[in-house]
Write an enzyme that holds these catalytic residues in place. Structure first.
Site, mmCIF file in Angstrom:
data_model
loop_
_atom_site.group_PDB
_atom_site.id
_atom_site.type_symbol
_atom_site.label_atom_id
_atom_site.label_comp_id
_atom_site.label_asym_id
_atom_site.label_seq_id
_atom_site.Cartn_x
_atom_site.Cartn_y
_atom_site.Cartn_z
ATOM 1 C CD GLN A 93 4.708 14.330 3.964
ATOM 2 O OE1 GLN A 93 5.379 15.215 3.482
ATOM 3 N NE2 GLN A 93 3.624 13.874 3.359
ATOM 4 C CB SER A 106 3.896 5.579 8.384
ATOM 5 O OG SER A 106 3.574 6.906 8.731
ATOM 6 C CE LYS A 107 1.094 5.745 1.348
ATOM 7 N NZ LYS A 107 0.265 5.179 0.335
ATOM 8 C CB SER A 108 0.429 9.018 7.104
ATOM 9 O OG SER A 108 0.799 8.089 8.080
ATOM 10 C CG ASN A 111 -0.237 -0.225 2.496
ATOM 11 O OD1 ASN A 111 0.963 -0.019 2.582
ATOM 12 N ND2 ASN A 111 -0.950 -0.668 3.527
#
Ligand code: GLU
Length: 286
Positions: free
Chosen positions: A259, A255-257, A13
């Site tokens: 950054q 995490s991606k969120s 994801n």
């Protein structure tokens, strides 16, 4: 003696970051040291968030890091029938019930401060006592529903406490006693797709003969649910080891969120696989 089997099980994801690299490298190293096998499993049941291009990127990044894994790679999206069979077995024993609640209803019902170990509002069981006929009518009318484990009934089927062997970096092994009840009536089939992480992970670890589950400490509390499901479904008990997480300077997990830079970003900035290995070694808490 059985050959140890380790696995790295990312969800496609997003792009892999240093935390993923740390987990994959640790699993591959432990497998090599134990003369064992190293598997890659793609945990892509969440079709709302997973994408094939992320899977391709995962395989490319891991190969760039110098990792080798056995083919064929297991993909959860190809195993929905296995999950259904296990759900049927639990359902026949009266251990599941359909839940039609929306996220809003679950949050509104939750008692203040009562959260599951992941921080989500704890389900209070609005649908638990729904008469069978009403539940069947809801299903027939096409209302979306999840399947939840009736935790009290599930625990009543188990002999003794839920426990597992937890390894550590120094080689020590502790016995952990877990409390699956802290999760409430966990979801085993989601509304959007036909399994939940908890169900799929235990079925797949068993199907792949995984003997050693080595993963981030954020999944430590989930292990109580996994051990309960293994007991209910008669699946073997792997050894567990939950490693520390690499965090960004403000203490959040990567995490991606948040950054966090992906391995691809680091690579584009000139990092070599050896740089990543060194970084991971320096940053991974013991
Ligand atoms: N797919 C999970 C994740 O990416 C890992 C599952 C596991 O290792 O048990 O966080």
């Amino acid at each position: 003696m059985t050959i140890p089997v380790f696995r790295f099980a990312p969800s496609p994801n997003g792009f892999l970051h240093l935390g993923h690299a740390a987990s994959a490298l640790l699993n591959a190293r432990l497998a090599a040291e134990a003369g064992g096998r190293f598997l890659l499993r793609i945990e892509d049941i969440d079709t709302t968030r997973c994408r094939p291009e992320f899977e391709a990127a995962i395989q490319e990044d891991l190969a760039w890091l110098g990792l080798n894994w056995e083919e064929p790679v297991m993909r959860q999206s190809e195993r929905l029938r296995c999950y259904r069979q296990s759900l049927d077995r639990l359902e026949e024993r009266g251990l599941l019930y359909p839940c039609f609640c929306s996220r809003k209803e679950i949050s509104a019902d939750a008692r203040p401060g009562e959260r599951d170990p992941d921080g989500a509002p704890l389900y209070t069981g609005r649908c638990r006592g729904m008469p069978h006929r009403a539940a069947e009518a809801g299903k027939t009318a096409g209302q979306p529903f999840m399947l939840r484990l009736a935790m009290d009934r599930a625990l009543a089927e188990i002999d003794g406490p839920i426990s597992w062997s937890e390894g550590s970096q120094g080689g020590g092994i502790r016995t952990i006693t877990g409390e699956p009840a802290h999760w409430g009536d966990v979801v085993l089939m989601r509304k959007e797709f036909p399994a939940s992480y908890h169900l799929a992970v235990v079925i797949d670890d068993a199907a792949q003969g995984v003997t050693d589950v080595v993963r981030g400490e954020d999944l430590f509390p989930s292990t109580a649910v996994h051990r309960l499901l293994q007991a209910l479904l008669g699946l073997p008990e792997p050894r567990y080891r939950h490693h520390g997480l690499i965090r960004n300077p403000s203490g959040e997990k990567l995490s991606k969120s948040a950054q966090s830079p992906s391995l691809r970003d680091l690579r584009a900035g000139g990092a070599t696989p050896d740089d990543i290995r060194r970084l991971v070694q320096d940053l991974l808490p013991t």
